[in-house]
Design a protein around this motif. Structure first.
Motif, short mmCIF file in Angstrom:
data_model
loop_
_atom_site.label_atom_id
_atom_site.label_comp_id
_atom_site.label_asym_id
_atom_site.label_seq_id
_atom_site.Cartn_x
_atom_site.Cartn_y
_atom_site.Cartn_z
N ALA A 274 -31.30 -30.67 -40.58
CA ALA A 274 -30.21 -31.91 -41.09
C ALA A 274 -30.52 -32.90 -39.96
CB ALA A 274 -28.94 -31.18 -40.95
N ILE A 275 -30.84 -32.50 -38.63
CA ILE A 275 -31.09 -33.74 -37.75
C ILE A 275 -32.57 -34.19 -37.77
CG2 ILE A 275 -30.83 -34.26 -35.14
CD1 ILE A 275 -28.29 -33.63 -36.68
N GLU A 276 -33.33 -33.48 -37.93
CA GLU A 276 -34.87 -34.03 -38.28
C GLU A 276 -35.10 -34.68 -39.32
OE1 GLU A 276 -37.41 -33.41 -35.78
OE2 GLU A 276 -35.90 -32.55 -34.52
N GLN B 10 -32.32 -35.69 -45.48
CA GLN B 10 -32.27 -35.61 -46.90
C GLN B 10 -32.88 -34.47 -47.44
OE1 GLN B 10 -31.15 -38.16 -48.78
NE2 GLN B 10 -30.23 -38.68 -46.71
N PHE B 11 -33.42 -33.57 -46.30
CA PHE B 11 -34.02 -32.17 -46.70
C PHE B 11 -35.18 -32.51 -47.69
CE2 PHE B 11 -30.35 -30.71 -44.56
CZ PHE B 11 -30.51 -29.56 -44.07
N THR B 12 -36.01 -33.45 -47.52
CA THR B 12 -37.10 -33.84 -48.22
C THR B 12 -38.21 -33.50 -47.68
OG1 THR B 12 -35.83 -35.94 -48.83
CG2 THR B 12 -38.08 -35.72 -49.63
N THR B 13 -38.99 -32.54 -48.62
CA THR B 13 -40.25 -31.89 -48.00
C THR B 13 -41.38 -33.04 -47.60
OG1 THR B 13 -41.04 -31.49 -50.12
CG2 THR B 13 -39.69 -29.86 -48.98
N ASP B 14 -41.58 -34.05 -48.34
CA ASP B 14 -42.48 -34.98 -48.05
C ASP B 14 -42.29 -36.18 -47.39
OD1 ASP B 14 -41.27 -36.32 -49.87
OD2 ASP B 14 -42.84 -36.68 -51.54
N TYR C 274 -43.60 -35.15 -40.14
CA TYR C 274 -43.75 -35.02 -41.47
C TYR C 274 -42.99 -33.72 -42.15
CZ TYR C 274 -45.75 -33.68 -46.08
OH TYR C 274 -45.67 -33.23 -47.38
N GLY C 275 -42.38 -33.94 -42.92
CA GLY C 275 -41.70 -32.84 -43.88
C GLY C 275 -40.10 -32.42 -43.25
N LEU C 276 -39.84 -31.14 -43.49
CA LEU C 276 -38.50 -30.58 -43.11
C LEU C 276 -38.17 -30.63 -41.76
CD1 LEU C 276 -38.18 -27.64 -45.79
CD2 LEU C 276 -37.03 -30.02 -45.94
N LYS D 238 -23.43 -28.73 -34.47
CA LYS D 238 -22.17 -28.97 -35.33
C LYS D 238 -22.65 -28.58 -36.83
CE LYS D 238 -18.66 -32.08 -36.56
NZ LYS D 238 -18.72 -33.44 -37.12
N LYS D 239 -23.85 -29.09 -37.04
CA LYS D 239 -24.31 -28.72 -38.39
C LYS D 239 -24.62 -27.64 -38.74
CE LYS D 239 -24.80 -32.82 -40.47
NZ LYS D 239 -24.14 -33.21 -41.93
N ALA D 240 -25.32 -26.79 -37.87
CA ALA D 240 -25.44 -25.30 -37.76
C ALA D 240 -24.20 -24.58 -38.22
CB ALA D 240 -26.31 -24.80 -36.85
#
Length: 172
Positions: A35-37, A40-44, A61-63, A159-161
């Protein structure tokens, strides 16, 4: 949902052990880091920003924002991004959330891909198997993600976790 399912459906096999499923604490911790990296949880997705400020001008790159860097001894570009691409080629997989999760877990549990160090791997495996959401989140960030000081945001990761953990516990 795709990332959560990819993490929940793991049967991790370490050398000489029986299959192991990730605990909800570990799933939440990994998702909190993603979520921090990559919110958008977008793979590409590829890291944005001033390329000159990125380590060795290498974009994540990536998740998990797999990143490379220039090896000080050899001068070669190495790291998780290069290792992930080799992993895809060697396993005949296509880039996807499942493949990115598979690579990360194969790296941590079996030492495949970019070397994070045997001691780091052992600590991370032990913490994933027995630690709290906070402990796993923190160690995963420091050992696997290795963010810069500017992008660390450790408290936000935790917090997100914790939020993801509460959601996972509601699912059961």
């Amino acid at each position: 949902d795709i990332v959560r399912n990819a993490l929940m459906n793991q049967n991790i096999i370490q050398e000489g052990t029986k299959p192991y499923k990730l605990r909800p604490e570990a799933i939440a911790a990994i998702m909190g880091n993603i979520a921090i990296e990559n919110s958008q949880f977008t793979t590409d997705v590829e890291e944005v920003g001033d390329i000159n400020k990125l380590k060795d001008n290498q974009r994540g790159y990536g998740l998990f924002q797999f990143t490379d860097y220039r090896d000080a001894k050899t001068g070669e570009i190495v790291g998780h991004r290069t290792a992930y691409n080799k992993y895809l080629n060697n396993s005949n997989k296509k880039d996807s959330a499942q493949s990115q999760v598979d690579y990360v877990l194969a790296n941590i549990f079996n030492g495949e891909g970019h070397d994070i160090g045997a001691g780091h791997r052992a600590n991370l495996v032990g913490t994933i198997k027995n630690g709290s959401v906070e402990e796993i989140t923190d160690l995963f960030a420091k050992v696997f993600e290795r963010p810069t000081v500017e992008t660390a945001r450790y408290k936000e990761r935790i917090k997100k976790a914790q939020e993801f953990y509460m959601q996972l516990m509601d699912i059961k």
